[in-house]
Design a protein around this motif. Structure first.
Motif, PDB file in Angstrom:
ATOM      1  N   LEU A  96      20.668  37.717 -12.020  1.00 57.76           N
ATOM      2  CA  LEU A  96      19.935  37.733 -10.759  1.00 57.76           C
ATOM      3  C   LEU A  96      20.177  39.046 -10.022  1.00 57.76           C
ATOM      4  O   LEU A  96      21.245  39.652 -10.144  1.00 57.76           O
ATOM      5  N   PRO A  97      19.211  39.487  -9.250  1.00 57.71           N
ATOM      6  CA  PRO A  97      19.360  40.746  -8.528  1.00 57.71           C
ATOM      7  C   PRO A  97      20.317  40.630  -7.348  1.00 57.71           C
ATOM      8  O   PRO A  97      20.508  39.551  -6.786  1.00 57.71           O
ATOM      9  N   SER A  98      20.888  41.769  -6.991  1.00 53.62           N
ATOM     10  CA  SER A  98      21.778  41.877  -5.836  1.00 53.62           C
ATOM     11  C   SER A  98      21.137  42.761  -4.781  1.00 53.62           C
ATOM     12  O   SER A  98      20.487  43.751  -5.111  1.00 53.62           O
ATOM     13  N   VAL A  99      21.345  42.410  -3.533  1.00 54.44           N
ATOM     14  CA  VAL A  99      20.888  43.224  -2.418  1.00 54.44           C
ATOM     15  C   VAL A  99      22.122  43.717  -1.677  1.00 54.44           C
ATOM     16  O   VAL A  99      23.076  42.962  -1.457  1.00 54.44           O
ATOM     17  N   ARG A 100      22.093  44.984  -1.292  1.00 53.44           N
ATOM     18  CA  ARG A 100      23.217  45.607  -0.584  1.00 53.44           C
ATOM     19  C   ARG A 100      22.682  46.203   0.712  1.00 53.44           C
ATOM     20  O   ARG A 100      21.767  47.022   0.683  1.00 53.44           O
ATOM     21  N   ILE A 101      23.232  45.774   1.824  1.00 50.29           N
ATOM     22  CA  ILE A 101      22.845  46.302   3.129  1.00 50.29           C
ATOM     23  C   ILE A 101      24.043  47.068   3.686  1.00 50.29           C
ATOM     24  O   ILE A 101      25.095  46.488   3.950  1.00 50.29           O
ATOM     25  N   THR A 102      23.873  48.385   3.820  1.00 49.12           N
ATOM     26  CA  THR A 102      24.925  49.227   4.382  1.00 49.12           C
ATOM     27  C   THR A 102      24.544  49.540   5.821  1.00 49.12           C
ATOM     28  O   THR A 102      23.422  49.989   6.082  1.00 49.12           O
ATOM     29  N   TYR A 103      25.443  49.268   6.738  1.00 44.44           N
ATOM     30  CA  TYR A 103      25.154  49.408   8.166  1.00 44.44           C
ATOM     31  C   TYR A 103      26.250  50.218   8.853  1.00 44.44           C
ATOM     32  O   TYR A 103      27.390  50.282   8.389  1.00 44.44           O
ATOM     33  N   CYS A 104      25.905  50.848   9.964  1.00 46.78           N
ATOM     34  CA  CYS A 104      26.843  51.679  10.712  1.00 46.78           C
ATOM     35  C   CYS A 104      27.683  50.824  11.663  1.00 46.78           C
ATOM     36  O   CYS A 104      27.135  50.141  12.536  1.00 46.78           O
ATOM     37  N   THR A 105      29.005  50.889  11.488  1.00 48.39           N
ATOM     38  CA  THR A 105      29.893  50.163  12.393  1.00 48.39           C
ATOM     39  C   THR A 105      29.997  50.863  13.747  1.00 48.39           C
ATOM     40  O   THR A 105      30.160  50.191  14.766  1.00 48.39           O
ATOM     41  N   GLN A 106      29.867  52.184  13.756  1.00 50.70           N
ATOM     42  CA  GLN A 106      29.926  52.927  15.014  1.00 50.70           C
ATOM     43  C   GLN A 106      28.750  52.561  15.920  1.00 50.70           C
ATOM     44  O   GLN A 106      28.885  52.528  17.142  1.00 50.70           O
ATOM     45  N   CYS A 107      27.605  52.297  15.314  1.00 48.61           N
ATOM     46  CA  CYS A 107      26.392  51.939  16.061  1.00 48.61           C
ATOM     47  C   CYS A 107      26.319  50.443  16.354  1.00 48.61           C
ATOM     48  O   CYS A 107      25.401  49.985  17.028  1.00 48.61           O
ATOM     49  N   GLN A 108      27.257  49.703  15.794  1.00 42.21           N
ATOM     50  CA  GLN A 108      27.355  48.255  15.981  1.00 42.21           C
ATOM     51  C   GLN A 108      26.105  47.525  15.469  1.00 42.21           C
ATOM     52  O   GLN A 108      25.538  46.679  16.156  1.00 42.21           O
ATOM     53  N   TRP A 109      25.723  47.852  14.243  1.00 45.32           N
ATOM     54  CA  TRP A 109      24.537  47.248  13.633  1.00 45.32           C
ATOM     55  C   TRP A 109      24.868  46.067  12.730  1.00 45.32           C
ATOM     56  O   TRP A 109      24.039  45.631  11.928  1.00 45.32           O
TER      57      TRP A 109
END
Length: 97
Positions: A4-17
């Protein structure tokens, strides 16, 4: 047997996302459920917000100009994992490749 496919969401902790990333993950899991192996949230810095699906970059905040709405993100992920899948109300006429 295919994995099955994997999704990866990378977000900025400095921007509080984190909340935005979590909401996007929830939307993808609600739509694709058992058709995904995982949705992974990855903390980053420097204003990063990217979404990859099985190594394909489907959204980059800097490249694509901001954040996707949930329907657009679902369409982009669908186009990688199952292009023939109908997303019902999340598909807008003319948005399919």
């Amino acid at each position: 047997m295919t994995s099955l496919p994997s999704v990866r969401i990378t977000y900025c902790t400095q921007c509080q996302w984190l909340l935005r990333a979590g909401w996007m993950a929830q939307e993808l899991l609600s739509t694709f459920g058992a058709d995904l192996r995982e949705v992974v949230l990855v903390p980053g810095t420097g204003g990063v917000f990217t979404v990859t699906c099985d190594g394909h970059l489907v959204w980059d905040r800097k490249r694509d100009g901001g954040f996707p709405d949930a329907a657009k993100l679902k369409q982009l992920v669908r186009d990688v994992i199952d292009p023939e899948r109908d997303l019902g109300h999340a598909d807008r006429k003319g948005d399919r490749p």
